[in-house]
Scaffold this active site. Structure first.
Site, PDB file in Angstrom:
ATOM      1  N   LYS A 108       0.813  -1.216   0.000  1.00  0.00           N
ATOM      2  CA  LYS A 108       0.000   0.000   0.000  1.00  0.00           C
ATOM      3  C   LYS A 108       0.843   1.262   0.000  1.00  0.00           C
ATOM      4  O   LYS A 108       2.022   1.258   0.347  1.00  0.00           O
ATOM      5  CB  LYS A 108      -0.956  -0.009   1.199  1.00  0.00           C
ATOM      6  N   ARG A 142      -4.118  -9.866   4.830  1.00  0.00           N
ATOM      7  CA  ARG A 142      -4.492  -9.881   3.411  1.00  0.00           C
ATOM      8  C   ARG A 142      -3.235  -9.462   2.651  1.00  0.00           C
ATOM      9  O   ARG A 142      -2.718  -8.361   2.868  1.00  0.00           O
ATOM     10  CB  ARG A 142      -5.655  -8.932   3.139  1.00  0.00           C
TER      11      ARG A 142
END
Length: 169
Positions: A108, A142
């Site tokens: 991210k 995740r």
């Protein structure tokens, strides 16, 4: 399992649908839509506000008959880079819900923007944050890089040799 990045905010039928399907539900925190969420990062106290907003959503889903909820603080969704790191530091606070905690930080922007790199260059930072999350009690990661994440889980388990602190019951 349903992994809903909107926390049920974009579909009023989501709670009743999940209850009818009787499947686990990942309730992720966000604000707005994917197009507007980055303009909705004004929090009085990011951790307290996210906890309060998730608590309201958990109540709504609970009233609809959904019991199997996995909580996701929503890293990267309606949060600045600084707010993401604050949530990471405060991750243990999310155990107040007494539900499994999912952390999804894989590649991210909170990682690659910090170093001025790209998502493809964010594996090391992802592994570090996954390790921090595991140590704070994350039950689910995740990820894009399953092998590296599994190695982080194994090292944390071997180091502490007591899985109960990981909340993996």
């Amino acid at each position: 399992m349903i992994n809903d990045i909107s926390g049920g905010l974009l579909d009023d039928d989501m709670p009743s649908t999940i209850a009818k399907l009787k499947v686990p539900y990942v309730l992720m925190h966000t604000r707005g839509t994917p197009a507007t969420m980055q303009q909705l990062t004004d929090y009085r106290d990011v951790t307290g506000d996210v906890l309060a907003e998730l608590a309201r959503r958990i109540d709504i889903f609970g009233m609809a008959g959904v019991n199997d909820i996995i909580v996701d603080p929503g890293f990267g969704f309606a949060k600045t880079v600084e707010q993401n790191y604050r949530l990471l530091r405060d991750l243990e606070a999310f155990h107040v819900f007494e539900r499994p905690l999912l952390v999804g930080v894989s590649r991210k922007s909170m990682i690659y923007r910090t170093f001025g790199t790209t998502p493809d260059e964010a594996l090391n930072g992802t592994t570090v944050i996954n390790t921090i999350a595991l140590m704070a009690g994350a039950s689910v990661l995740r990820v894009h890089d399953a092998k590296e994440a599994a190695e982080a889980v194994k090292i944390v388990e071997l180091t502490y040799n007591d899985k109960t602190w990981l909340h993996l019951e």
